[in-house]
Design a protein around this motif. Structure first.
Motif, PDB file in Angstrom:
ATOM      1  N   GLU A  12      61.940 -25.618 -53.956  1.00 22.62           N
ATOM      2  CA  GLU A  12      61.856 -24.373 -54.714  1.00 22.62           C
ATOM      3  C   GLU A  12      63.267 -23.896 -55.047  1.00 22.62           C
ATOM      4  N   TYR A  13      63.597 -23.891 -56.328  1.00 22.67           N
ATOM      5  CA  TYR A  13      64.956 -23.509 -56.706  1.00 22.67           C
ATOM      6  C   TYR A  13      65.244 -22.050 -56.348  1.00 22.67           C
ATOM      7  N   SER A  14      64.213 -21.199 -56.413  1.00 23.62           N
ATOM      8  CA  SER A  14      64.415 -19.796 -56.042  1.00 23.62           C
ATOM      9  C   SER A  14      64.842 -19.668 -54.577  1.00 23.62           C
ATOM     10  N   ALA A  15      64.306 -20.548 -53.720  1.00 31.61           N
ATOM     11  CA  ALA A  15      64.698 -20.533 -52.303  1.00 31.61           C
ATOM     12  C   ALA A  15      66.148 -20.966 -52.146  1.00 31.61           C
ATOM     13  N   ILE A  16      66.567 -21.954 -52.928  1.00 35.80           N
ATOM     14  CA  ILE A  16      67.964 -22.400 -52.901  1.00 35.80           C
ATOM     15  C   ILE A  16      68.883 -21.268 -53.345  1.00 35.80           C
ATOM     16  N   VAL A  82      64.576 -25.451 -42.657  1.00 34.57           N
ATOM     17  CA  VAL A  82      64.152 -24.209 -43.296  1.00 34.57           C
ATOM     18  C   VAL A  82      62.686 -24.411 -43.668  1.00 34.57           C
ATOM     19  N   THR A  83      61.800 -23.631 -43.091  1.00 30.46           N
ATOM     20  CA  THR A  83      60.377 -23.911 -43.264  1.00 30.46           C
ATOM     21  C   THR A  83      59.551 -22.644 -43.298  1.00 30.46           C
ATOM     22  N   ALA A  84      58.432 -22.718 -43.973  1.00 30.31           N
ATOM     23  CA  ALA A  84      57.479 -21.606 -43.969  1.00 30.31           C
ATOM     24  C   ALA A  84      56.414 -21.806 -42.916  1.00 30.31           C
ATOM     25  N   PHE A  85      56.467 -22.946 -42.199  1.00 35.19           N
ATOM     26  CA  PHE A  85      55.410 -23.293 -41.268  1.00 35.19           C
ATOM     27  C   PHE A  85      55.884 -23.113 -39.831  1.00 35.19           C
ATOM     28  N   HIS A  86      55.305 -22.172 -39.121  1.00 31.33           N
ATOM     29  CA  HIS A  86      55.756 -21.840 -37.775  1.00 31.33           C
ATOM     30  C   HIS A  86      55.631 -23.013 -36.816  1.00 31.33           C
ATOM     31  N   GLN A  87      54.528 -23.776 -36.954  1.00 29.42           N
ATOM     32  CA  GLN A  87      54.346 -24.864 -35.996  1.00 29.42           C
ATOM     33  C   GLN A  87      55.448 -25.901 -36.145  1.00 29.42           C
ATOM     34  N   ALA A  97      66.264 -30.022 -32.153  1.00 28.23           N
ATOM     35  CA  ALA A  97      66.890 -29.896 -33.464  1.00 28.23           C
ATOM     36  C   ALA A  97      67.851 -28.724 -33.366  1.00 28.23           C
ATOM     37  N   LEU A  98      68.936 -28.771 -34.111  1.00 28.17           N
ATOM     38  CA  LEU A  98      69.995 -27.791 -33.903  1.00 28.17           C
ATOM     39  C   LEU A  98      69.493 -26.363 -34.072  1.00 28.17           C
ATOM     40  N   ASP A  99      68.720 -26.115 -35.093  1.00 29.19           N
ATOM     41  CA  ASP A  99      68.169 -24.785 -35.296  1.00 29.19           C
ATOM     42  C   ASP A  99      67.137 -24.847 -36.414  1.00 29.19           C
ATOM     43  N   TYR A 100      66.446 -23.740 -36.609  1.00 28.05           N
ATOM     44  CA  TYR A 100      65.483 -23.656 -37.687  1.00 28.05           C
ATOM     45  C   TYR A 100      65.463 -22.228 -38.200  1.00 28.05           C
ATOM     46  N   LEU A 101      65.076 -22.076 -39.444  1.00 32.66           N
ATOM     47  CA  LEU A 101      64.934 -20.769 -40.050  1.00 32.66           C
ATOM     48  C   LEU A 101      63.559 -20.693 -40.684  1.00 32.66           C
ATOM     49  N   LEU A 102      62.874 -19.571 -40.492  1.00 28.62           N
ATOM     50  CA  LEU A 102      61.593 -19.360 -41.133  1.00 28.62           C
ATOM     51  C   LEU A 102      61.784 -18.624 -42.448  1.00 28.62           C
ATOM     52  N   LYS A 103      61.080 -19.081 -43.465  1.00 32.48           N
ATOM     53  CA  LYS A 103      61.120 -18.373 -44.749  1.00 32.48           C
ATOM     54  C   LYS A 103      60.246 -17.122 -44.670  1.00 32.48           C
ATOM     55  N   GLN A 163      55.161 -15.092 -34.341  1.00 31.91           N
ATOM     56  CA  GLN A 163      56.406 -14.917 -35.084  1.00 31.91           C
ATOM     57  C   GLN A 163      56.258 -13.701 -35.976  1.00 31.91           C
ATOM     58  N   ASP A 164      57.150 -12.740 -35.801  1.00 33.46           N
ATOM     59  CA  ASP A 164      57.063 -11.524 -36.618  1.00 33.46           C
ATOM     60  C   ASP A 164      58.041 -11.507 -37.772  1.00 33.46           C
ATOM     61  N   GLY A 165      58.826 -12.567 -37.929  1.00 34.03           N
ATOM     62  CA  GLY A 165      59.770 -12.634 -39.032  1.00 34.03           C
ATOM     63  C   GLY A 165      61.127 -12.046 -38.730  1.00 34.03           C
ATOM     64  N   HIS A 166      61.256 -11.330 -37.609  1.00 34.06           N
ATOM     65  CA  HIS A 166      62.523 -10.694 -37.253  1.00 34.06           C
ATOM     66  C   HIS A 166      63.136 -11.271 -35.980  1.00 34.06           C
ATOM     67  N   HIS A 167      62.340 -11.927 -35.162  1.00 33.26           N
ATOM     68  CA  HIS A 167      62.811 -12.452 -33.886  1.00 33.26           C
ATOM     69  C   HIS A 167      62.400 -13.908 -33.750  1.00 33.26           C
ATOM     70  N   PRO A 168      63.056 -14.646 -32.855  1.00 30.72           N
ATOM     71  CA  PRO A 168      62.621 -16.025 -32.600  1.00 30.72           C
ATOM     72  C   PRO A 168      61.157 -16.049 -32.166  1.00 30.72           C
ATOM     73  N   ALA A 169      60.498 -17.160 -32.438  1.00 32.27           N
ATOM     74  CA  ALA A 169      59.084 -17.291 -32.093  1.00 32.27           C
ATOM     75  C   ALA A 169      58.864 -17.120 -30.596  1.00 32.27           C
ATOM     76  N   GLN A 170      57.774 -16.448 -30.253  1.00 26.88           N
ATOM     77  CA  GLN A 170      57.382 -16.292 -28.857  1.00 26.88           C
ATOM     78  C   GLN A 170      56.173 -17.184 -28.594  1.00 26.88           C
ATOM     79  N   LEU A 171      56.148 -17.796 -27.420  1.00 30.42           N
ATOM     80  CA  LEU A 171      55.071 -18.695 -27.059  1.00 30.42           C
ATOM     81  C   LEU A 171      54.266 -18.052 -25.928  1.00 30.42           C
TER      82      LEU A 171
END
Length: 269
Positions: A12-16, A82-87, A97-103, A163-171
């Protein structure tokens, strides 16, 4: 401060564009190119030898994992998924993996990820093999084990990802969840000690996420059968379900019969 030659890969170019705008605030990041598919990304990697790649996972044609497969192990750059998928995100983190970001990408989380890359030594950066282990988890739930080996522990089988979008995922272990109730587009997930809020719909939680021991008892409530101690009858064929912490939850007439049947079956088992 070391400059990190950085490549952005997303279909998605808009995401870039959005990510590039945010990255402009970080002087150590030098964006050397972007690509919307794997083949173009590989050409840019050969031309620019990036130190860091922000990599989308789900892309048409070839996924982000197909790109990783074609990288040379000795020159594999740092990867931030960079992913929209929490799992995907949680599993990527679990295999180091070094890190991840949720869209959509939050600036604070972006800063944390960049700081981690900047401070990591070469030995701390995830290897190609570790990155591909993420793919193996998604495909069959095993980390490069022999075909006769038992499957490894899988997060989504034992824990609810919040995942609330503001904090790292909680399990949150499913076994710890007493009940879940709805508040519009949000769910309140109750344990004996805490209440967690997640954006989800009750229907999709039951159908796609929760184990079979979770059953609907009201249009806005799900209960974990393992924590129901008894039912107290009310007028009009309704009940109160009493939980192990003495919490009382109303069971509507629509769901009372299925709940009684499940509890009876559980007693027999």
């Amino acid at each position: 401060m070391k400059t990190l030659k950085t490549l952005l890969v997303d279909d998605e170019y808009s995401a870039i564009e959005g990510l590039a705008i945010r990255l402009a605030a970080f002087p150590q990041i030098q964006v050397v190119g972007h690509a919307t598919h794997v083949d173009a990304a590989l050409r840019l990697i050969n031309q620019t030898a990036p130190d860091l790649i922000f990599l989308d996972i789900e892309m048409p044609g070839k996924s982000g994992f197909e790109l990783i497969k074609q990288l040379q192990p000795e020159t594999c750059p740092a990867i931030i998924f960079v992913t929209a998928f929490h799992q995907y995100a949680v599993q990527a983190f679990e295999v180091r993996a070094l890190d991840y970001l949720l869209k959509p990408v939050k600036t604070q989380r972006l800063a944390e990820a960049i700081a981690r890359v900047s401070s990591a030594s070469e030995t701390q950066i995830a290897t190609k093999q570790q990155l591909l282990e993420v793919r193996d988890i998604l495909l069959n739930g095993q980390l490069n084990q022999g075909k006769d080996s038992p499957p490894i522990y899988r997060i989504e089988q034992e824990k609810l990802v919040i995942q609330d979008g503001h904090h790292p995922a909680q399990l949150v272990p499913y076994a710890d969840i007493l009940w879940i109730d709805a508040a519009g587009d949000y769910m309140c997930v109750h344990t004996s000690a805490d209440t967690f809020v997640m954006r989800a719909r009750l229907k999709s939680l039951i159908k796609e996420t929760l184990p079979t021991d979770f059953i609907r008892i009201h249009k806005s409530t799900i209960v974990n059968l393992a924590h129901v101690t008894r039912l107290e009858p009310l007028p009009n064929s309704e009940y109160n379900a009493i939980l192990i912490n003495n919490k009382s939850l109303k069971v509507s007439r629509t769901y009372s019969r299925p709940l009684k049947c499940r509890l009876l079956q559980k007693t027999k088992d």
